[in-house]
Design an enzyme around this catalytic site. Structure first.
Site, mmCIF file in Angstrom:
data_model
loop_
_atom_site.group_PDB
_atom_site.id
_atom_site.type_symbol
_atom_site.label_atom_id
_atom_site.label_comp_id
_atom_site.label_asym_id
_atom_site.label_seq_id
_atom_site.Cartn_x
_atom_site.Cartn_y
_atom_site.Cartn_z
ATOM 1 N N ASP A 309 26.013 77.098 -40.968
ATOM 2 C CA ASP A 309 26.236 76.110 -40.981
ATOM 3 C C ASP A 309 24.897 75.086 -41.163
ATOM 4 O O ASP A 309 26.039 73.528 -41.124
ATOM 5 C CB ASP A 309 27.549 75.629 -40.834
ATOM 6 C CG ASP A 309 27.732 74.033 -41.915
ATOM 7 O OD1 ASP A 309 27.517 73.684 -42.740
ATOM 8 O OD2 ASP A 309 29.645 73.936 -41.414
ATOM 9 N N HIS A 313 20.570 66.053 -41.370
ATOM 10 C CA HIS A 313 21.774 64.656 -41.743
ATOM 11 C C HIS A 313 19.899 64.021 -41.023
ATOM 12 O O HIS A 313 19.500 64.355 -39.919
ATOM 13 C CB HIS A 313 22.762 64.493 -40.448
ATOM 14 C CG HIS A 313 23.822 64.540 -41.367
ATOM 15 N ND1 HIS A 313 24.115 64.184 -42.892
ATOM 16 C CD2 HIS A 313 24.255 65.785 -40.997
ATOM 17 C CE1 HIS A 313 25.114 64.952 -42.939
ATOM 18 N NE2 HIS A 313 25.709 65.639 -41.735
HETATM 19 ZN ZN LIG Z 1 32.449 73.604 -44.425
#
Ligand SMILES: [Zn+2]
Lengths: 435, 312
Positions: A309, A313
C-alpha cells in the site's frame, strides 16, 4: 545466456533447493542442479553468483500508489518504478486514485507508456476504477480498462458505499475476468477519525476509527461475493474481526482473497506516539490483538498476499497537524525486509513469504507466476542476512514518509530482474556479475 | 530551589507533581499582583509573548493577554483570519516566520489535537498549549487545581466528579490527569455516547449516572454541552440531557455539603447547569476565571526560567 548460479531457489509448490537458472532472450530456458566446478559453456555471457542468497519468482506488489498523473510532486511512475526495483519488485499495480482518475483506457495506457518511457523496466499493471471518477455513482468502463491493460478494478482510497453499485460492479467485472479490490470502510463510522479508536486515541484526544468500520464492509462484500460468485479481493486488512470473517468465508468456499501490509503486522497504534504523522495511515494502525490476528491470518493463508500500500506523500502533507495530515506510508523499499522479519521470527516460512509476495498476487490478478522454463525471467534475488538501516532520505521514492526510518532491518533484495533484464543490482562488488 | 522540569507546557501528563506545586505556589503570588491598585510588575519587561488562536475563544485569549501585560511583557495575539493562517500557509511555516522576529513564548490554541506538540518539535522557544482539539488544556486544569486548593486547602484525598461530554473534552482529560496526579480521586459521568474508549485507563472511575457521580463528591465539574452535538447522535434532546445529567439544586444535595461547583465556561444555563446552581453559594466559577490570569502569569514567568522565591 545469463545464469544465476547456486542460489536457494524457492518457488512454492514447485522448487526449493540449490539450482542454477539459465536465462535467454527474456525467458527462463533451464533450471538445473548446479554444475559444480564445471566450466561455463561458451553460450553463458554473464554469471550471477547467488550462493547464500534466495532466488524467487519476481515479487509483485499488487497495491501501490504511483501518483502519476496528477500528483507528480509526490511520486512519478518513474520514481515509483525505481523504488519498486530497489525493493525487489518486478511488477507493481498502481491504484486508480490519480488525477484524472484511472477510470478509462486512456489513463491506463498513459500509465503503461510512462512506465515504458521511464526505462526502469519494472512492469506496471494498473488497476482501474470501479466507478467513474471514483465517485461511487456510475460504473467505469471495465471493458476498455481491461483492453488497455488493467488487471483489476478498485476505488481504493474510497469505499464503494452503495451496496447495489458494489453488487453490479462484481457481476460486471466477473464477465471480464477482473477481480474487484475493495477498500473496506464504512464512511459514517470512520468519519472524522484520525487513528484507531483505542487507548491511544483516548489519550491523545484524537477521533478514533473503530474496527467495526472495516469489519462491517468486509462482511458486506463477502455477502455480495457469495451472491455474485465474482472474485473479491479485500485490500489492506487491519482488524482481527476482518481476518475472522475472511477465514470463515473461505471455509465456506467463497472466492474471496485478501492482502495486508507490513505496517499492520509490524506496528500498533502506539506507533503514533506523540502525534507522529508518519504513522498515520488508512485503515489505521490497530491494537496488539489486531496485529497478532493479522500475523496469524498470514500464517494460515487466510490473508493471501502482502502488499505495501505504498502511499508516498510530500513533507507538505505530513508536516502538519495530525488530523489534517495525509494518510499513507512510503512502503516499497521496506516491504520485503519487514516481511522477512516474520520469517526470522518463525511466524511464516520463506516459502509462505514468497507465496504472499509473488505467487498469490499473480494468481489473484491472473498473471503468469512462479519460475517456469519457458516463462518470463522475472526473478528476485534476496540476501536474507544483509543488515541495513532504513534511511528514508535516501529512498528512491519521492515519498520519505515512513514510520520505519532509522530501523535496523535484516534482509534485502540484491537483484531484481524483469524479463531477463537486471533492473536493480545491489550485490556487493566481487559477488558476481562477471563478464 | 528549582524551576520547571519541562520546557513546554503541553499537557498535564508531562508535568511532575513538583512542577504543578511550583506553578500553583507561583500563581498565588501572581494573584496578589492582580489585586493591587497598580496591577503590573516589571518582571517580563522586554519579553514578547505571541499567541496563535486557530480556534476562537475570547476568554482564554483575554486571560493570556492580561497575564502577559501584568508582567509587562509585550503581547501579540493572532487569530485565524487575521493573518496568513487562512492563506494556505502551514502552521509550521507561520510559526517559523514569526520565530525569526524573536518572540520569547508561543501560546497556541488549535482545533487539532497535537498542534502544540508539532510546534514544540519545530521551534526553539517555549510553547504553551492553550487548548488543542479534544486533547489537552493544561492552563485550565491548573487554574482548576488552584481554585480547589485555595478553597479546600488541599487536593489530595478529595473526590472530583466530572460530568458531561468526556470523550470530546480536553478539560476532562487534563483534569483527570492533574487531579489524579495530585492525589484526588476522579469519577466521570456521561451517557456512553460521550465516553471515549478505555477512559478508565486514564485513571477515572466511570458511571452513566450523574447522581452516582455526585454522591459524596467534594468538587463537581460540569462540562458545556454543545447543542450541535445533537447532530452526532450523542443525546436525544437538550431537555432530556438537562433532566438526566444537568446539575440541579436537587442533585447538588447528594454531594458533600461544602462541595464546590465548577464549570470551564461558557455556560449553557438550564442545560448542563441550572441558573440557581451556577450563581449559587457553592459556585466558584468566577474564581476560576480570576485564577486563570494568575496561573498564566505563573506559566509565563516559569517557562522563561523563573524560579521559586528564595525565601519560600
Ligand atoms: Zn485503500
Amino acid at each position: 545466456m545469463v545464469v544465476i548460479r547456486g542460489g536457494r531457489v524457492v518457488d512454492p509448490g514447485h522448487l526449493d533447493g540449490i539450482y542454477d537458472i539459465y536465462i535467454s532472450e527474456g525467458r527462463i530456458v533451464d533450471i538445473a542442479a548446479p554444475s559444480a566446478g564445471a566450466a561455463s559453456s561458451p553460450a553463458v555471457t554473464e554469471e550471477i553468483q547467488a550462493a547464500g542468497k534466495i532466488v524467487t519468482p519476481g515479487l509483485i506488489d499488487m497495491h501501490v500508489h504511483l501518483r502519476e498523473p496528477g500528483y507528480e510532486y509526490k511520486e512519478t511512475i518513474a520514481t515509483g518504478c525505481l523504488a519498486a526495483a530497489c525493493g525487489g519488485f518486478t511488477a507493481v499495480c498502481p491504484m486508480p486514485n490519480t488525477e484524472p482518475v484511472n477510470d478509462r483506457a486512456e489513463v491506463c495506457r498513459f500509465m503503461i507508456s510512462q512506465a515504458a518511457a521511464s526505462g526502469v523496466g519494472v512492469r506496471v499493471l494498473p488497476i482501474g476504477a470501479i466507478s467513474r471518477d471514483q465517485e461511487g455513482k456510475d460504473l467505469a468502463e471495465f471493458a476498455g480498462l481491461k483492453e488497455a491493460g488493467a488487471v483489476a478494478v478498485s476505488d481504493d482510497g474510497k469505499p464503494v458505499s452503495d451496496d447495489l453499485l458494489m453488487r453490479r460492479a462484481m457481476e460486471y467485472a466477473k464477465g471480464f475476468g477482473l477481480p474487484v479490490i475493495s477498500h473496506c470502510e464504512v464512511v459514517s463510522l470512520a468519519a472524522g477519525g484520525a487513528m484507531n479508536e483505542g487507548l491511544a486515541s483516548t489519550r491523545l484526544g484524537l477521533a478514533g476509527i473503530p474496527n467495526a468500520a472495516e469489519r462491517i464492509m468486509v462482511e458486506r462484500d463477502i455477502a455480495l461475493c457469495e451472491l455474485t460468485g465474482a472474485a473479491l479481493h479485500i485490500a489492506h486488512v487491519s482488524a482481527r474481526e476482518s481476518v475472522r470473517a475472511i477465514r470463515e468465508a473461505k471455509k465456506r468456499g467463497v472466492p474471496v482473497t485478501a492482502e495486508t501490509a507490513p505496517h499492520f503486522f509490524m506496528l500498533t497504534d502506539e506507533a503514533v506516539g506523540e502525534y507522529d504523522t508518519a504513522a498515520k495511515v488508512n485503515p489505521p494502525l490497530r491494537s496488539e490483538a489486531d496485529r497478532e490476528a493479522v500475523c496469524e491470518g498470514l500464517a494460515d493463508g487466510t490473508i493471501d498476499a502482502i502488499a505495501s500500500d505504498h502511499a508516498p506523500h510530500s513533507v507538505m502533507e505530513k508536516e502538519v497537524e495530525f488530523d489534517l495530515a495525509a494518510n499513507g506510508i512510503s512502503g516499497l523499499e521496506t516491504s520485503l525486509a519487514l516481511s522477512l522479519s516474520l520469517v526470522r521470527r518463525n511466524l511464516i516460512s520463506i516459502s509462505r513469504l514468497v507465496e504472499a509476495m509473488s505467487l498469490a498476487p499473480a494468481r489473484i490478478l491472473g498473471l503468469p507466476g512462479g519460475l517456469a522454463v519457458g516463462g518470463p525471467a522475472d526473478i528476485t534475488v534476496i540476501d536474507p542476512d544483509m543488515a541495513w538501516r532504513v534511511d528514508a532520505a535516501s529512498f528512491r521514492s519521492l515519498g520519505k514518509n515512513t514510520p520505519f526510518d532509522r530501523w535496523e532491518l535484516q534482509g534485502k533484495a540484491v537483484l531484481t530482474m524483469v524479463g531477463g533484464r537486471v533492473v536493480y543490482y545491489g550485490l556487493a562488488p566481487g559477488a558476481g556479475r562477471c563478464r | 530551589m528549582g524551576g520547571l522540569s519541562t520546557k513546554h507546557i503541553l499537557e498535564m501528563a508531562s508535568l511532575s507533581c513538583d512542577d504543578i506545586t511550583l506553578i500553583l505556589d507561583t500563581a498565588v503570588n501572581m494573584k496578589e499582583i492582580s489585586r493591587r491598585p497598580v496591577k503590573k510588575v516589571p518582571t517580563l519587561r522586554g519579553k514578547t509573548v505571541v499567541s496563535f488562536f486557530y480556534e476562537s475563544s475570547t476568554r482564554t485569549r483575554v486571560s493570556f493577554d492580561l497575564a502577559a501585560k501584568r508582567l509587562s511583557a509585550d503581547s501579540v495575539a493572532l487569530t485565524a483570519g487575521a493573518s496568513s493562517m487562512t492563506k494556505g500557509e502551514t502552521l509550521v511555516d507561520t510559526v517559523r516566520n514569526l520565530e525569526v522576529m524573536s518572540p520569547d513564548i508561543i501560546v497556541i490554541r488549535h482545533s487539532s489535537a497535537g498542534a502544540p506538540h508539532l510546534l514544540a518539535r519545530h521551534v526553539s522557544l517555549p510553547v504553551i498549549n492553550a487548548g488543542d482539539g479534544m486533547h489537552a488544556h493544561p492552563s485550565q486544569a491548573l487554574l482548576d487545581l488552584m481554585t480547589v486548593r485555595e478553597k479546600k486547602g488541599r487536593i489530595a484525598g478529595l473526590r472530583l466528579a466530572i460530568i458531561g461530554d468526556i470523550a470530546r473534552s480536553r478539560v476532562a482529560r487534563c483534569n483527570i490527569a492533574g487531579f489524579r496526579k495530585m492525589g484526588a480521586s476522579v469519577v466521570v459521568a456521561a451517557p456512553p455516547t460521550m465516553l471515549p474508549f478505555g477512559i478508565d485507563s486514564l485513571g477515572a472511575e466511570v458511571t452513566h449516572s450523574a447522581d452516582e457521580a455526585i454522591d459524596g463528591a467534594d468538587v463537581i465539574m460540569m462540562l458545556r454541552i454543545q447543542k450541535e452535538r445533537l447532530a452526532a447522535h450523542l443525546f436525544s434532546s437538550a431537555r432530556e440531557y438537562a433532566r438526566t445529567f444537568g446539575l440541579t439544586v436537587e442533585r447538588v444535595k447528594r454531594a458533600r455539603p461544602d462541595a464546590l461547583i465548577m464549570h470551564p465556561g461558557p455556560l449553557n444555563r438550564g442545560v448542563e447547569i441550572a441558573p440557581e446552581v451556577a450563581d449559587g453559594p457553592c459556585s466558584v466559577i468566577l474564581d476560576q476565571v480570576e485564577n486563570g490570569v494568575a496561573v498564566r502569569m505563573a506559566l509565563f514567568y516559569l517557562v522563561l526560567g523563573g524560579q521559586r522565591d528564595g525565601g519560600d
